[in-house]
Design an enzyme around this catalytic site. Sequence first.
Site, PDB file in Angstrom:
ATOM      1  CB  SER A  76      -0.915   0.016   1.221  1.00 26.81           C
ATOM      2  OG  SER A  76      -1.700  -1.150   1.276  1.00 26.81           O
TER       3      SER A  76
HETATM    4  N1  SAH Z   1      -0.891  -4.501   3.977  1.00 30.78           N
HETATM    5  C1  SAH Z   1      -0.247  -4.992   2.797  1.00 30.78           C
HETATM    6  C2  SAH Z   1      -1.061  -4.673   1.577  1.00 30.78           C
HETATM    7  C3  SAH Z   1      -1.257  -5.881   0.759  1.00 30.78           C
HETATM    8  S1  SAH Z   1      -2.398  -5.741  -0.589  1.00 30.78           S
HETATM    9  C4  SAH Z   1       1.159  -4.451   2.694  1.00 30.78           C
HETATM   10  O1  SAH Z   1       1.542  -3.590   3.500  1.00 30.78           O
HETATM   11  O2  SAH Z   1       1.884  -4.920   1.834  1.00 30.78           O
HETATM   12  C5  SAH Z   1      -3.757  -6.653   0.055  1.00 30.78           C
HETATM   13  C6  SAH Z   1      -3.501  -8.089   0.413  1.00 30.78           C
HETATM   14  O3  SAH Z   1      -4.767  -8.641   0.801  1.00 30.78           O
HETATM   15  C7  SAH Z   1      -2.985  -8.984  -0.721  1.00 30.78           C
HETATM   16  O4  SAH Z   1      -1.800  -9.596  -0.326  1.00 30.78           O
HETATM   17  C8  SAH Z   1      -4.112  -9.999  -0.928  1.00 30.78           C
HETATM   18  O5  SAH Z   1      -3.655 -11.296  -1.285  1.00 30.78           O
HETATM   19  C9  SAH Z   1      -4.769 -10.008   0.437  1.00 30.78           C
HETATM   20  N2  SAH Z   1      -6.151 -10.502   0.454  1.00 30.78           N
HETATM   21  C10 SAH Z   1      -7.128 -10.306  -0.460  1.00 30.78           C
HETATM   22  N3  SAH Z   1      -8.264 -10.934  -0.092  1.00 30.78           N
HETATM   23  C11 SAH Z   1      -8.004 -11.528   1.110  1.00 30.78           C
HETATM   24  C12 SAH Z   1      -8.768 -12.334   2.010  1.00 30.78           C
HETATM   25  N4  SAH Z   1     -10.044 -12.669   1.772  1.00 30.78           N
HETATM   26  N5  SAH Z   1      -8.166 -12.764   3.145  1.00 30.78           N
HETATM   27  C13 SAH Z   1      -6.870 -12.471   3.420  1.00 30.78           C
HETATM   28  N6  SAH Z   1      -6.090 -11.722   2.606  1.00 30.78           N
HETATM   29  C14 SAH Z   1      -6.653 -11.263   1.454  1.00 30.78           C
END
Ligand code: SAH
Length: 226
Positions: A76
Amino acid sequence: MAAVTASDPEGRNGIGMTSARTRERLVQRLSASGIRNEAVLERIRAVPRHLFIDEALASRAYEDSALPIGKGQTISQPYIVALMTQALIEGGRPEKVLEVGTGCGYQSAILAPLVGQLFTIERIASLQRAARQRLTSLGFGNVRFRHGDGFEGWPGQAPFNGILVAAAPGEIPSALLDQLAPGGRLVMPVGPPGQQELVRMTRTANGIEREHLCWVSFVPLVEGKG
Ligand code: SAH
Protein backbone atom coordinates in the site's frame (compact mmCIF):
# COMPACT_ATOMS: atom_id res chain seq x y z
CA MET A 1 20.07 -0.79 -3.23
CA ALA A 2 19.86 -2.43 0.18
CA ALA A 3 23.59 -2.38 0.91
CA VAL A 4 24.82 -4.97 3.38
CA THR A 5 27.88 -3.90 5.40
CA ALA A 6 29.65 -5.13 8.52
CA SER A 7 27.99 -2.46 10.70
CA ASP A 8 24.58 -3.00 9.05
CA PRO A 9 24.48 -6.72 8.24
CA GLU A 10 20.88 -6.79 7.05
CA GLY A 11 20.95 -3.56 5.05
CA ARG A 12 18.31 -1.99 7.32
CA ASN A 13 19.75 1.51 7.31
CA GLY A 14 19.99 1.72 3.53
CA ILE A 15 22.11 4.03 1.41
CA GLY A 16 21.36 6.60 -1.32
CA MET A 17 17.71 6.28 -2.34
CA THR A 18 17.01 4.00 0.66
CA SER A 19 18.86 6.11 3.24
CA ALA A 20 17.53 7.64 6.47
CA ARG A 21 17.50 11.03 4.71
CA THR A 22 15.26 9.72 1.93
CA ARG A 23 12.94 8.21 4.56
CA GLU A 24 12.85 11.53 6.41
CA ARG A 25 11.62 13.27 3.25
CA LEU A 26 8.74 10.78 3.10
CA VAL A 27 7.91 11.54 6.77
CA GLN A 28 7.88 15.28 5.97
CA ARG A 29 5.57 14.69 3.00
CA LEU A 30 3.12 12.62 5.08
CA SER A 31 3.17 15.18 7.86
CA ALA A 32 2.39 17.95 5.33
CA SER A 33 -0.45 15.79 3.96
CA GLY A 34 -2.16 15.68 7.36
CA ILE A 35 -0.67 12.74 9.26
CA ARG A 36 -0.46 14.28 12.73
CA ASN A 37 0.14 11.30 14.98
CA GLU A 38 3.80 11.39 16.09
CA ALA A 39 3.90 7.68 16.93
CA VAL A 40 2.75 6.85 13.40
CA LEU A 41 5.30 9.20 11.80
CA GLU A 42 7.99 7.63 13.98
CA ARG A 43 7.05 4.18 12.67
CA ILE A 44 7.29 5.41 9.05
CA ARG A 45 10.73 6.76 9.94
CA ALA A 46 11.79 3.49 11.58
CA VAL A 47 10.56 0.81 9.18
CA PRO A 48 12.90 0.06 6.24
CA ARG A 49 10.24 -0.16 3.47
CA HIS A 50 12.93 -1.13 0.94
CA LEU A 51 13.29 -4.51 2.66
CA PHE A 52 9.61 -5.34 1.94
CA ILE A 53 9.83 -5.09 -1.85
CA ASP A 54 11.90 -6.58 -4.66
CA GLU A 55 15.45 -5.21 -4.80
CA ALA A 56 14.88 -4.00 -8.35
CA LEU A 57 12.29 -1.53 -6.95
CA ALA A 58 14.30 -0.50 -3.85
CA SER A 59 15.14 2.94 -5.26
CA ARG A 60 11.38 3.70 -5.31
CA ALA A 61 10.69 2.41 -1.78
CA TYR A 62 10.27 5.88 -0.23
CA GLU A 63 8.07 7.36 -2.93
CA ASP A 64 4.54 7.83 -1.68
CA SER A 65 3.11 5.22 -4.03
CA ALA A 66 1.85 1.64 -4.12
CA LEU A 67 4.30 -0.84 -5.71
CA PRO A 68 3.92 -4.43 -6.98
CA ILE A 69 4.81 -7.28 -4.57
CA GLY A 70 3.98 -10.23 -6.90
CA LYS A 71 0.84 -12.36 -7.40
CA GLY A 72 -0.98 -9.28 -8.72
CA GLN A 73 -0.84 -7.60 -5.28
CA THR A 74 0.67 -4.31 -4.10
CA ILE A 75 2.34 -2.84 -1.04
CA SER A 76 0.00 0.00 0.00
CA GLN A 77 0.91 3.66 -0.47
CA PRO A 78 2.67 4.97 2.70
CA TYR A 79 0.15 7.82 3.11
CA ILE A 80 -2.72 5.32 3.21
CA VAL A 81 -0.84 3.00 5.61
CA ALA A 82 -0.20 5.98 7.90
CA LEU A 83 -3.78 7.26 7.63
CA MET A 84 -5.30 3.86 8.43
CA THR A 85 -2.92 3.32 11.35
CA GLN A 86 -3.72 6.78 12.73
CA ALA A 87 -7.47 6.15 12.37
CA LEU A 88 -7.11 2.83 14.20
CA ILE A 89 -5.03 4.02 17.17
CA GLU A 90 -6.13 7.60 17.81
CA GLY A 91 -8.60 6.49 20.51
CA GLY A 92 -5.78 4.87 22.53
CA ARG A 93 -3.55 1.82 22.21
CA PRO A 94 -5.65 -1.17 21.09
CA GLU A 95 -4.77 -4.42 22.87
CA LYS A 96 -5.81 -7.04 20.30
CA VAL A 97 -5.74 -6.15 16.62
CA LEU A 98 -6.68 -8.18 13.54
CA GLU A 99 -5.12 -7.30 10.17
CA VAL A 100 -6.59 -8.75 6.98
CA GLY A 101 -4.27 -8.81 3.93
CA THR A 102 -0.73 -9.23 5.29
CA GLY A 103 0.76 -8.86 1.79
CA CYS A 104 4.47 -8.17 2.19
CA GLY A 105 4.03 -7.31 5.88
CA TYR A 106 4.85 -3.58 5.69
CA GLN A 107 1.58 -2.45 7.31
CA SER A 108 2.09 -5.15 9.99
CA ALA A 109 5.55 -3.74 10.75
CA ILE A 110 4.17 -0.21 11.11
CA LEU A 111 1.35 -1.39 13.36
CA ALA A 112 2.86 -4.10 15.58
CA PRO A 113 4.68 -1.90 18.15
CA LEU A 114 1.62 0.37 18.45
CA VAL A 115 -0.69 -2.44 19.63
CA GLY A 116 -0.66 -5.21 22.24
CA GLN A 117 -0.94 -8.21 19.94
CA LEU A 118 -1.32 -8.32 16.16
CA PHE A 119 -3.10 -11.19 14.38
CA THR A 120 -2.58 -11.06 10.61
CA ILE A 121 -4.26 -13.11 7.86
CA GLU A 122 -3.22 -13.51 4.21
CA ARG A 123 -4.99 -15.70 1.61
CA ILE A 124 -1.97 -16.21 -0.74
CA ALA A 125 0.34 -18.80 0.83
CA SER A 126 3.62 -17.64 -0.77
CA LEU A 127 3.10 -14.00 0.32
CA GLN A 128 2.10 -15.18 3.80
CA ARG A 129 5.26 -17.28 4.18
CA ALA A 130 7.55 -14.50 2.93
CA ALA A 131 5.95 -11.92 5.26
CA ARG A 132 6.24 -14.25 8.24
CA GLN A 133 9.92 -14.85 7.52
CA ARG A 134 10.67 -11.16 6.98
CA LEU A 135 8.89 -9.95 10.13
CA THR A 136 10.40 -12.70 12.24
CA SER A 137 13.92 -11.83 11.05
CA LEU A 138 13.24 -8.15 11.81
CA GLY A 139 12.42 -9.19 15.38
CA PHE A 140 8.66 -8.58 15.71
CA GLY A 141 7.59 -10.77 18.62
CA ASN A 142 3.90 -9.85 19.04
CA VAL A 143 2.62 -10.90 15.61
CA ARG A 144 0.73 -14.12 14.83
CA PHE A 145 0.29 -15.17 11.23
CA ARG A 146 -2.41 -17.18 9.52
CA HIS A 147 -2.93 -18.42 5.97
CA GLY A 148 -6.68 -18.04 5.59
CA ASP A 149 -9.69 -16.11 4.34
CA GLY A 150 -10.10 -12.73 6.02
CA PHE A 151 -13.83 -12.67 5.20
CA GLU A 152 -14.14 -15.05 8.17
CA GLY A 153 -11.99 -12.98 10.53
CA TRP A 154 -10.18 -15.00 13.21
CA PRO A 155 -13.01 -16.40 15.39
CA GLY A 156 -10.69 -18.19 17.85
CA GLN A 157 -9.06 -14.88 18.85
CA ALA A 158 -12.10 -12.56 18.73
CA PRO A 159 -13.16 -10.07 19.92
CA PHE A 160 -10.67 -7.49 18.64
CA ASN A 161 -10.18 -3.90 19.82
CA GLY A 162 -9.10 -2.97 16.31
CA ILE A 163 -9.45 -4.48 12.83
CA LEU A 164 -7.61 -3.16 9.77
CA VAL A 165 -8.33 -4.51 6.28
CA ALA A 166 -5.97 -3.83 3.33
CA ALA A 167 -8.20 -4.97 0.45
CA ALA A 168 -11.70 -3.86 -0.58
CA PRO A 169 -14.87 -5.97 -0.56
CA GLY A 170 -18.17 -4.78 -2.09
CA GLU A 171 -19.78 -4.87 1.36
CA ILE A 172 -18.33 -4.97 4.86
CA PRO A 173 -18.10 -8.66 5.89
CA SER A 174 -20.50 -9.28 8.78
CA ALA A 175 -18.00 -11.60 10.53
CA LEU A 176 -15.61 -8.67 10.95
CA LEU A 177 -18.27 -6.46 12.55
CA ASP A 178 -19.28 -9.38 14.78
CA GLN A 179 -15.67 -9.77 15.96
CA LEU A 180 -15.35 -6.12 17.04
CA ALA A 181 -15.16 -5.62 20.83
CA PRO A 182 -17.17 -2.82 22.54
CA GLY A 183 -15.40 0.46 21.68
CA GLY A 184 -13.47 -1.38 18.94
CA ARG A 185 -12.69 0.17 15.56
CA LEU A 186 -12.67 -1.36 12.10
CA VAL A 187 -10.78 0.62 9.43
CA MET A 188 -11.20 -0.62 5.85
CA PRO A 189 -11.87 0.21 2.22
CA VAL A 190 -15.27 -0.80 0.84
CA GLY A 191 -17.01 -0.55 -2.53
CA PRO A 192 -16.52 -1.52 -6.17
CA PRO A 193 -13.34 -0.59 -8.12
CA GLY A 194 -13.38 3.13 -8.88
CA GLN A 195 -15.76 3.95 -6.01
CA GLN A 196 -14.05 2.67 -2.90
CA GLU A 197 -14.26 4.65 0.29
CA LEU A 198 -12.12 4.22 3.39
CA VAL A 199 -14.42 3.93 6.39
CA ARG A 200 -14.07 3.63 10.13
CA MET A 201 -16.73 1.60 11.92
CA THR A 202 -16.85 1.93 15.73
CA ARG A 203 -18.84 -0.34 18.03
CA THR A 204 -20.53 2.06 20.47
CA ALA A 205 -23.15 1.48 23.18
CA ASN A 206 -25.79 2.53 20.59
CA GLY A 207 -24.62 0.19 17.85
CA ILE A 208 -22.17 0.60 14.98
CA GLU A 209 -21.15 4.14 14.01
CA ARG A 210 -19.82 4.68 10.47
CA GLU A 211 -17.41 7.47 9.40
CA HIS A 212 -16.20 8.26 5.89
CA LEU A 213 -12.41 8.95 5.83
CA CYS A 214 -11.55 9.38 2.13
CA TRP A 215 -11.80 7.86 -1.36
CA VAL A 216 -9.22 5.17 -2.09
CA SER A 217 -8.09 2.54 -4.57
CA PHE A 218 -7.27 -0.92 -3.18
CA VAL A 219 -6.95 -4.42 -4.63
CA PRO A 220 -10.16 -6.44 -4.11
CA LEU A 221 -10.77 -8.57 -1.03
CA VAL A 222 -11.10 -12.03 -2.59
CA GLU A 223 -13.05 -14.87 -0.99
CA GLY A 224 -11.36 -18.17 -0.15
CA LYS A 225 -7.72 -19.19 0.36
CA GLY A 226 -5.42 -18.76 -2.68
N1 SAH B 1 -0.89 -4.50 3.98
C1 SAH B 1 -0.25 -4.99 2.80
C2 SAH B 1 -1.06 -4.67 1.58
C3 SAH B 1 -1.26 -5.88 0.76
S1 SAH B 1 -2.40 -5.74 -0.59
C4 SAH B 1 1.16 -4.45 2.69
O1 SAH B 1 1.54 -3.59 3.50
O2 SAH B 1 1.88 -4.92 1.83
C5 SAH B 1 -3.76 -6.65 0.06
C6 SAH B 1 -3.50 -8.09 0.41
O3 SAH B 1 -4.77 -8.64 0.80
C7 SAH B 1 -2.99 -8.98 -0.72
O4 SAH B 1 -1.80 -9.60 -0.33
C8 SAH B 1 -4.11 -10.00 -0.93
O5 SAH B 1 -3.66 -11.30 -1.28
C9 SAH B 1 -4.77 -10.01 0.44
N2 SAH B 1 -6.15 -10.50 0.45
C10 SAH B 1 -7.13 -10.31 -0.46
N3 SAH B 1 -8.26 -10.93 -0.09
C11 SAH B 1 -8.00 -11.53 1.11
C12 SAH B 1 -8.77 -12.33 2.01
N4 SAH B 1 -10.04 -12.67 1.77
N5 SAH B 1 -8.17 -12.76 3.15
C13 SAH B 1 -6.87 -12.47 3.42
N6 SAH B 1 -6.09 -11.72 2.61
C14 SAH B 1 -6.65 -11.26 1.45
